[in-house]
Design a protein around this motif. Structure first.
Motif, PDB file in Angstrom:
ATOM      1  N   SER A  10     -49.198  -5.389  36.547  1.00 49.63           N
ATOM      2  CA  SER A  10     -50.196  -4.620  37.276  1.00 49.63           C
ATOM      3  C   SER A  10     -50.694  -5.291  38.539  1.00 49.63           C
ATOM      4  CB  SER A  10     -51.399  -4.334  36.366  1.00 49.63           C
ATOM      5  OG  SER A  10     -52.007  -5.544  35.949  1.00 49.63           O
ATOM      6  N   ARG A  98     -57.931  -7.300  36.110  1.00 51.35           N
ATOM      7  CA  ARG A  98     -58.192  -5.855  36.201  1.00 51.35           C
ATOM      8  C   ARG A  98     -57.098  -5.076  35.457  1.00 51.35           C
ATOM      9  NH1 ARG A  98     -58.031  -4.871  41.828  1.00 51.35           N
ATOM     10  NH2 ARG A  98     -60.142  -5.724  41.902  1.00 51.35           N
ATOM     11  N   SER A  99     -57.494  -4.152  34.598  1.00 56.17           N
ATOM     12  CA  SER A  99     -56.561  -3.304  33.835  1.00 56.17           C
ATOM     13  C   SER A  99     -55.477  -4.150  33.181  1.00 56.17           C
ATOM     14  CB  SER A  99     -55.919  -2.255  34.755  1.00 56.17           C
ATOM     15  OG  SER A  99     -56.919  -1.463  35.352  1.00 56.17           O
ATOM     16  N   ASP A 100     -55.915  -5.161  32.460  1.00 57.40           N
ATOM     17  CA  ASP A 100     -54.989  -6.170  31.954  1.00 57.40           C
ATOM     18  C   ASP A 100     -54.860  -6.062  30.450  1.00 57.40           C
ATOM     19  OD1 ASP A 100     -53.352  -8.305  31.786  1.00 57.40           O
ATOM     20  OD2 ASP A 100     -54.839  -9.812  32.353  1.00 57.40           O
ATOM     21  N   ALA A 101     -53.858  -5.329  29.971  1.00 58.18           N
ATOM     22  CA  ALA A 101     -53.679  -5.147  28.530  1.00 58.18           C
ATOM     23  C   ALA A 101     -52.330  -5.648  28.043  1.00 58.18           C
ATOM     24  CB  ALA A 101     -53.841  -3.681  28.178  1.00 58.18           C
ATOM     25  N   ALA A 102     -51.566  -6.287  28.920  1.00 54.91           N
ATOM     26  CA  ALA A 102     -50.225  -6.761  28.555  1.00 54.91           C
ATOM     27  C   ALA A 102     -50.315  -8.094  27.821  1.00 54.91           C
ATOM     28  CB  ALA A 102     -49.379  -6.896  29.816  1.00 54.91           C
ATOM     29  N   PRO A 154     -54.022 -12.819  29.123  1.00 55.52           N
ATOM     30  CA  PRO A 154     -55.054 -11.805  29.359  1.00 55.52           C
ATOM     31  C   PRO A 154     -56.315 -12.043  28.541  1.00 55.52           C
ATOM     32  CG  PRO A 154     -52.906 -10.786  29.139  1.00 55.52           C
ATOM     33  CD  PRO A 154     -52.727 -12.217  28.761  1.00 55.52           C
ATOM     34  N   GLU A 156     -58.220 -10.080  26.760  1.00 55.37           N
ATOM     35  CA  GLU A 156     -58.290  -9.496  25.416  1.00 55.37           C
ATOM     36  C   GLU A 156     -57.154  -9.963  24.510  1.00 55.37           C
ATOM     37  OE1 GLU A 156     -60.855  -7.773  24.524  1.00 55.37           O
ATOM     38  OE2 GLU A 156     -61.720  -7.829  26.540  1.00 55.37           O
ATOM     39  N   ASP A 157     -56.278 -10.770  25.018  1.00 54.32           N
ATOM     40  CA  ASP A 157     -55.138 -11.195  24.209  1.00 54.32           C
ATOM     41  C   ASP A 157     -55.567 -12.173  23.126  1.00 54.32           C
ATOM     42  OD1 ASP A 157     -52.043 -11.427  24.009  1.00 54.32           O
ATOM     43  OD2 ASP A 157     -52.753 -13.502  24.040  1.00 54.32           O
ATOM     44  N   ASP A 290     -66.349 -11.564  32.996  1.00 51.65           N
ATOM     45  CA  ASP A 290     -65.140 -10.803  32.671  1.00 51.65           C
ATOM     46  C   ASP A 290     -64.026 -11.698  32.129  1.00 51.65           C
ATOM     47  OD1 ASP A 290     -66.347  -8.470  33.453  1.00 51.65           O
ATOM     48  OD2 ASP A 290     -65.514  -8.512  35.496  1.00 51.65           O
ATOM     49  N   THR A 296     -64.123 -13.533  23.567  1.00 49.75           N
ATOM     50  CA  THR A 296     -63.004 -14.326  24.090  1.00 49.75           C
ATOM     51  C   THR A 296     -63.348 -15.808  24.105  1.00 49.75           C
ATOM     52  OG1 THR A 296     -62.228 -12.479  25.459  1.00 49.75           O
ATOM     53  CG2 THR A 296     -61.515 -14.691  26.100  1.00 49.75           C
TER      54      THR A 296
END
Length: 696
Positions: A10, A98-102, A154, A156-157, A290, A296
């Motif tokens: 992304s 930003r928009s990091d779900a990988a 990431p 959320e990882d 963030d 986290t």
């Protein structure tokens, strides 16, 4: 600036990064026929015409056009002009998270694309933030000499430590299979250092170099350990981690500023920079929030605990070269204590201390990782370091720092350099020194090599000539710990081009047309006894004449005096060997170094390591006289004859002795031989003015 190529990563909309080098599933892409990273089209079209700086013919000089594969390729002007700051770290972190779900994956910074085809691979493994931008301020410089991949984890990882190790290990094995002859550097901070140690333990067959900043192997001693239960009970609305992380970023800046004032540093720049940094950090509180929200943050602390235990249990299996960088004001970990522990635990480990730095070492002003790697002698492009082809000369800013850090030596010695012209006239300065190599300078070594610093720096300042010194191996390697100075003591020597004494290195330097500095008396002269000032201790047989003739090198004998005006030797080797305590120290120190003249006899074979004790004097002045160059061009066949080469050897030795006698006599007529008259002169005429001396 347009980016070529496409990817599912992304952040490719940002001009800061190249596309990632892992697929969406986290597996390394293997399309080796394509260019590995997308590059800026603008960058690609301008790279071949950029003005470069090279080392060739023993000099530093500019050359336009494409790079030479045999020269050290560092774009000095560009790399020193485009440095980044803490603000860039926060700005780029916003793009990455930003928009990091990988899942975790690699990316390569766009500004690091100017490395050469034979550059080693550098894998950066992040610390507690996980963003992978810990080298933001280093990318430009590192990208000149490394291919850089950064690991992004990431926010959320929740990948386990074991799986992170597997990811890095898989990458290491694939890249080693693809290019088996190049080393792979694992640069890790805190958590990343634990990953690097675990990977090194798993792949002892791969050529790895570890550079670890404040390793989290000491997490059991962290001040955060007792706070973890309290953190778990706090409401999510209380961002406990924010002020703590801000303190980590600058190593407690308020305390650093106060200490600087106590030391007498200029208060206005100190507080100006402090205010700027604090303003930058406070303006990016939301970015920190963030990067490390409460859940986290707690996950990372648990990851630290597991990583520390895992890495510590496998230290015995780590065989890789390792450089530990330890901060003195790390608010998270007892890093300097841990650095010493790891140095003793790992077989090929060195440490470097940064007493005024905090946890995020690589983001701090004044910490240049390239300089650290060069000074420690850790940069190589093959299985073994080549001290000639792998060498990178100091950049202007590096040389300036070296010169300023040793300015008191320069001020105290007030060096006078005299050279001899073709017609035999002696002049002040280096007009008689050939600008093109190969040139071999041969001389007497003062006590402790006191003449080296003023000599080497003055050559750089006056003639832009880099003297490559042939040095004792103790400056590069130790057989075991002993009563010797730390290897970091010799970082400046390595930065300025010193190489370990060997026939192979001597051959390479002359073949590369360098200006080479050789002291046949070696350690015997450096550690001479009382009453032996200016006495030559050279081997009976010539050691350099035929090699010089092979390459047509000019031999310049020279003398250097002034040692007796600096210090008086009062407790020498002979005195120390009479006392059992000192004798045992000498034997221990000697057993820790490589003996370079095992087949020699007489005085030069006696190279036992000891520290001569001396009483300082009110500084006098250092004088250097360079004789007329002796040509060996066209004499290769003639000097193969042992008798002929020995005659030339004795001639060089005689010229050195004449230069010493000349200087000792002439300095008596110098009204500025003592330090006080020199200071008075400079106070009157300006401290950058050249102080007069005797008439040559």
């Amino acid at each position: 600036m347009a980016i070529t190529g496409t990817s599912s990563f992304s952040v490719n909309s940002s001009p800061v990064f190249r596309r990632d080098v892992t697929s969406a599933s986290g597996n390394l892409k293997r399309n080796l026929d394509l260019k590995r990273f997308a590059v800026s089209s603008e960058q690609a079209t301008t790279s071949s015409t950029t003005t470069k700086k090279f080392v060739e013919n023993g000099r530093m000089w500019k050359k336009s056009g494409e790079e030479s594969e045999t020269a050290r390729r560092v774009n000095v002007e560009e790399s020193e002009r485009n440095g980044k700051s803490l603000k860039d770290y926060f700005d780029e972190a916003k793009d990455l998270i930003r928009s990091d779900a990988a899942p975790p994956r690699w990316f390569s910074p766009l500004e690091s694309g100017s490395h050469t085809r034979d550059s080693p691979l550098l894998l950066f493994l992040p610390g507690i933030d996980g963003v992978g931008l810990g080298l933001t301020t280093q990318h430009q410089r590192l990208g000149q000499i490394f291919e850089i991949w950064c690991l992004h984890i990431p926010v959320e990882d929740r990948t386990s430590f074991a799986d992170l190790v597997k990811l890095v290990e898989r990458t290491v094995r694939l890249e080693n299979h693809r290019l088996p002859n190049r080393p792979i550097y694992l640069v890790g901070e805190s958590l990343g250092a634990c990953i690097a140690l675990a990977v090194a333990a798993h792949v002892p067959d791969v050529d790895l170099v570890l550079i670890l900043a404040n390793p989290a192997t000491s997490f059991s001693k962290s001040q955060l350990q007792p706070l973890i239960p309290i953190l778990k009970l706090l409401p999510d609305q209380i961002p406990f981690s924010l002020p703590y992380i801000l303190r980590l970023l600058e190593g407690d800046p308020l305390r650093m500023a106060a200490d600087n004032l106590v030391k007498g540093l200029a208060p206005e720049p100190t507080f100006g920079k402090l205010s700027h940094d604090l303003l930058t950090m406070s303006s990016y509180l939301s970015v920190v929030a963030d990067i490390l929200p409460k859940e986290t943050f707690l996950w990372k602390l648990e990851l630290f605990r597991l990583a520390s235990a895992y890495a510590n249990s496998r230290l015995h299996a780590v065989k890789a070269e390792t450089l530990i960088l330890s901060s003195g004001r790390d608010q998270l970990l007892p890093s300097q204590e841990e650095g010493e522990k790891l140095r003793l635990a790992l077989p090929k480990c060195q440490t470097r201390r940064f007493d005024d730095s905090g946890h995020f070492l690589f983001l701090e002003d004044g910490v240049d990782l390239v300089t650290v790697i060069k000074g420690a002698g850790f940069y190589r492009r093959g299985k073994y370091i080549d001290y000639v082809s792998d060498y990178m000369p100091p950049t202007p800013s590096e040389f300036k720092k070296i010169h300023e850090s040793n300015r008191l030596i320069y001020l105290a010695t007030g060096p006078v350099l005299l050279s001899t012209l073709e017609d035999g006239k002696i002049v002040r300065g280096l007009a008689g020194i050939p600008s093109e190599g190969p040139v071999l300078f041969v001389s007497y070594h003062m006590l402790l090599g006191l003449e080296l610093y003023p000599l080497v720096t003055q050559f750089m300042i006056e003639s832009n000539i880099l003297l490559r010194g042939i040095a004792h191996p103790m400056a590069f390697k130790r057989l075991k710990d002993g009563k010797l100075p730390e290897l970091s003591t010799f970082d400046t020597f390595r930065m300025m081009g010193a190489v370990p004494v060997s026939a192979a290195n001597f051959y390479k330097l002359l073949s590369s047309k360098s200006h080479v500095l050789l002291y046949p008396g070696g350690m015997r002269e450096v550690l001479h006894r009382k009453g032996e000032e200016y006495k030559l201790f050279w081997p009976e047989q010539s050691e350099f004449v035929r090699m010089a003739a092979r390459f047509g090198a000019k031999i310049i004998p020279f003398g250097a005096v002034g040692e007796d005006d600096i210090a008086e030797l009062v407790f020498d080797y002979n005195d120390q060997m009479k006392i059992p305590y000192f004798k045992s120290i000498i034997e221990e120190a000697t057993n820790g170094v490589i003996n370079v003249r095992t087949d020699a006899s007489g005085e030069v074979a006696n190279q036992q390591m000891h520290w001569p004790y001396f009483v300082p004097k009110v500084p006098g002045r250092f004088y250097y006289h360079f004789g007329k160059p002796i040509e060996t061009e066209g004499r290769k066949h003639e000097l193969r004859d042992r008798e002929k080469s020995h005659e030339l050897y004795l001639q060089v030795k005689s010229e050195v002795e004449k230069s010493l006698a000349y200087l000792k006599k002439k300095r008596e007529r110098d009204p500025y031989r003592k330090m006080l008259p020199r200071l008075v002169y400079q106070a009157t005429n300006g401290f950058t003015s050249e102080v007069p001396t005797f008439e040559p």
